[in-house]
Scaffold this motif. Structure first.
Motif, PDB file in Angstrom:
ATOM      1  N   LEU A 162       0.829  -1.217   0.000  1.00 36.14           N
ATOM      2  CA  LEU A 162       0.000   0.000   0.000  1.00 36.14           C
ATOM      3  C   LEU A 162       0.856   1.258   0.000  1.00 36.14           C
ATOM      4  O   LEU A 162       0.519   2.258  -0.636  1.00 36.14           O
ATOM      5  CB  LEU A 162      -0.920   0.018   1.228  1.00 36.14           C
ATOM      6  CG  LEU A 162      -2.070  -0.990   1.220  1.00 36.14           C
ATOM      7  CD1 LEU A 162      -2.961  -0.786   2.439  1.00 36.14           C
ATOM      8  CD2 LEU A 162      -2.909  -0.853  -0.053  1.00 36.14           C
ATOM      9  N   GLU A 163       1.978   1.205   0.699  1.00 35.89           N
ATOM     10  CA  GLU A 163       2.879   2.362   0.728  1.00 35.89           C
ATOM     11  C   GLU A 163       3.471   2.624  -0.669  1.00 35.89           C
ATOM     12  O   GLU A 163       3.683   3.771  -1.062  1.00 35.89           O
ATOM     13  CB  GLU A 163       3.980   2.122   1.768  1.00 35.89           C
ATOM     14  CG  GLU A 163       4.973   3.253   1.939  1.00 35.89           C
ATOM     15  CD  GLU A 163       4.364   4.549   2.488  1.00 35.89           C
ATOM     16  OE1 GLU A 163       3.204   4.536   2.929  1.00 35.89           O
ATOM     17  OE2 GLU A 163       5.079   5.584   2.440  1.00 35.89           O
ATOM     18  N   GLU A 165       1.941   2.236  -3.401  1.00 37.57           N
ATOM     19  CA  GLU A 165       0.910   2.967  -4.161  1.00 37.57           C
ATOM     20  C   GLU A 165       0.882   4.434  -3.731  1.00 37.57           C
ATOM     21  O   GLU A 165       0.734   5.334  -4.556  1.00 37.57           O
ATOM     22  CB  GLU A 165      -0.471   2.336  -3.951  1.00 37.57           C
ATOM     23  CG  GLU A 165      -1.568   3.098  -4.677  1.00 37.57           C
ATOM     24  CD  GLU A 165      -2.911   2.426  -4.547  1.00 37.57           C
ATOM     25  OE1 GLU A 165      -3.410   1.902  -5.557  1.00 37.57           O
ATOM     26  OE2 GLU A 165      -3.473   2.409  -3.432  1.00 37.57           O
ATOM     27  N   ARG A 166       1.036   4.662  -2.421  1.00 39.28           N
ATOM     28  CA  ARG A 166       0.985   6.035  -1.924  1.00 39.28           C
ATOM     29  C   ARG A 166       2.145   6.874  -2.484  1.00 39.28           C
ATOM     30  O   ARG A 166       1.995   8.042  -2.782  1.00 39.28           O
ATOM     31  CB  ARG A 166       1.061   6.001  -0.385  1.00 39.28           C
ATOM     32  CG  ARG A 166       0.236   7.065   0.311  1.00 39.28           C
ATOM     33  CD  ARG A 166       0.474   7.074   1.816  1.00 39.28           C
ATOM     34  NE  ARG A 166       1.872   7.131   2.210  1.00 39.28           N
ATOM     35  CZ  ARG A 166       2.670   8.192   2.113  1.00 39.28           C
ATOM     36  NH1 ARG A 166       2.204   9.317   1.651  1.00 39.28           N
ATOM     37  NH2 ARG A 166       3.944   8.122   2.492  1.00 39.28           N
ATOM     38  N   ARG A 167       3.295   6.229  -2.642  1.00 35.09           N
ATOM     39  CA  ARG A 167       4.493   6.969  -3.049  1.00 35.09           C
ATOM     40  C   ARG A 167       4.697   7.078  -4.553  1.00 35.09           C
ATOM     41  O   ARG A 167       5.590   7.800  -4.999  1.00 35.09           O
ATOM     42  CB  ARG A 167       5.743   6.255  -2.484  1.00 35.09           C
ATOM     43  CG  ARG A 167       5.918   6.363  -0.995  1.00 35.09           C
ATOM     44  CD  ARG A 167       6.886   5.304  -0.496  1.00 35.09           C
ATOM     45  NE  ARG A 167       8.170   5.334  -1.165  1.00 35.09           N
ATOM     46  CZ  ARG A 167       9.260   5.925  -0.669  1.00 35.09           C
ATOM     47  NH1 ARG A 167       9.214   6.523   0.494  1.00 35.09           N
ATOM     48  NH2 ARG A 167      10.402   5.902  -1.336  1.00 35.09           N
TER      49      ARG A 167
END
Ligand code: NIG
Ligand code: FE
Length: 411
Positions: A162-163, A165-167
């Motif tokens: 998920l991180e 995707e965030r970055r």
């Protein structure tokens, strides 16, 4: 019609629309209009509806380049620590993948490395790999857990996904693969381990929104069809769709099991039976073919492509990027292998990394084709025809990537 924020024009568009009569869904001399990250309109550039070109609209001339949907890599194990180049060497000296797995190597050796790795170590290693995929046109990547095999590490892997995707300007779909292998500390106690998967991992991943899907490995060196069925029941009880690593090394009844549970996909399938293929057709289960693993493990029996085709099973293709059976970070290489090793046509291979890849993720209404209303995820290519994407080995012709209507930058 409302005005677009951006119109990409002077481009040949391979839409991969299932309703198009043209090969590749092609629209020559096309234009694609986008607003709010969604496709507003696609068609011949001379047929643009009135009002779509507003005062604020940015027009981008693509110089006659081809545009395809952003590629979808619907089966990867991108988050892991270490590598298994030593096992690659051992296999070339005569040991088999199964022998190495049974002697404590294989998935278990990546589990040891991954458990010991911090969130940041996992993140930076996975990010490097993710960027390799993105540099060849990928805008959606599925990432499985499965190298933790204990609650905390499985959840950490999904949080890393998920991180990512965030970055980064990329869509990430997390999949819980707690039933990937039996961890060493549960040797001889697979029922007890599967209780952890069903009663701890699946509920936690569902509650915290860490996984969109649940996968399992049905194989002699992993779990039986009955065990995988129990994992599926738990997933469904928590509202998560299922997928299966099925019939990769032997006919374990995986294809029929997946179909019987209404799985989104059954993946690998080299040893799938005819009855399994028929069941997949009836259930609408996508066949995800993984030629990178077939190639790396030097398998000789390809999946039943003719039977899949004849019975109308949608075929997807993916890298299966992982440190053991498919250390492959190049979707374009997979397109080439899908054609050369499995006999797919270039159009089938590309549909496998666009329209059908989306279906395997349950995202067929959202991504995978260039059609009105879908997300504006595109890849732009320096090629004369889309078949070229399946032809070259090495030297990416990817000109640029557009994700959610914006040019994706990975600097
Ligand atoms: O998809 N088949 C099981 N899982 C992976 C291999 C994982 C590994 O060897 O680390 C696969 O091929
Ligand atoms: Fe896999």
């Amino acid at each position: 019609m409302e005005a677009a924020s951006t119109i990409w024009t002077n481009t040949n568009v391979a839409t991969f629309s299932a309703t198009s009569a043209e090969p590749y869904g092609a629209v020559l001399e096309g234009a694609v209009a986008v607003r709010g990250g969604r496709i507003l309109w696609v068609g011949h550039r001379d047929a643009m509806p009135a009002g779509i070109l507003g005062g604020q609209t940015e027009t981008v001339d693509l110089g006659g380049r081809w545009m395809t949907p952003g590629l979808i890599d619907c089966h990867t194990h991108l988050v892991f620590a270490g590598d298994r180049a030593d096992e690659f060497e051992r296999r070339l000296l005569g040991e088999s993948y199964e022998e190495i797995a049974r002697s404590g190597g294989g998935i278990r050796s990546t589990v040891t490395a991954t458990r010991a790795a911090s969130f940041d170590t996992l993140l930076s290693a996975a990010e490097r790999r993710l960027r390799a995929l993105a540099s060849e046109g990928v805008t959606t990547v599925e990432i499985k857990s499965g190298y933790g095999l204990e609650l905390d590490t499985e959840m950490r892997m999904l949080q890393v996904a998920l991180e990512l995707e965030r970055r980064n300007p990329i869509r990430v779909v997390g999949t819980l693969l707690g039933a990937h292998a039996l961890p060493e500390e549960f040797e001889g106690r697979s029922a007890e381990y599967l209780e952890v998967v069903c009663e701890e991992m699946i509920p936690r991943a569902a509650e915290e929104g860490l996984a969109a899907c649940v996968d399992a490995f049905c194989e002699e060196i992993a779990f039986t069809a009955e065990e995988c069925g129990a994992v599926f029941d738990a997933a469904k009880a928590h509202g998560l769709p299922v997928r299966l690593h099925a019939d990769q090394l032997s006919d374990s009844g995986g294809a029929a099991l997946a179909a019987g549970h209404g799985a989104l996909s059954a993946d690998h399938l080299e040893f799938a039976s005819e009855a399994g293929v028929r069941a997949m057709a009836a259930a609408g289960t996508v066949a995800v073919l993984l030629p990178g693993a077939f190639y790396t493990l030097r398998q000789t029996r390809p999946p039943p492509v003719d039977a899949l085709r004849e019975s109308g099973v949608p075929i997807a293709l993916a890298t299966d990027a992982n440190p053991g059976s498919s250390p492959v970070l190049s979707p374009l290489t997979i397109l080439q292998m899908g054609c050369t090793l499995f006999g797919l046509t270039p159009e089938e291979a590309l549909a496998g990394m666009t329209r059908n890849g989306a279906r395997a993720l349950g995202l067929g209404d959202e991504i995978g084709t260039i059609e009105e209303g879908k997300a504006a995820d595109f890849a732009v290519w320096d090629i004369d025809h889309p078949r070229e994407l399946c032809y070259w080995l090495g030297g990416t012709p990817c000109h640029s990537v557009i994700s959610g209507g914006e040019v994706a930058s990975y600097d």
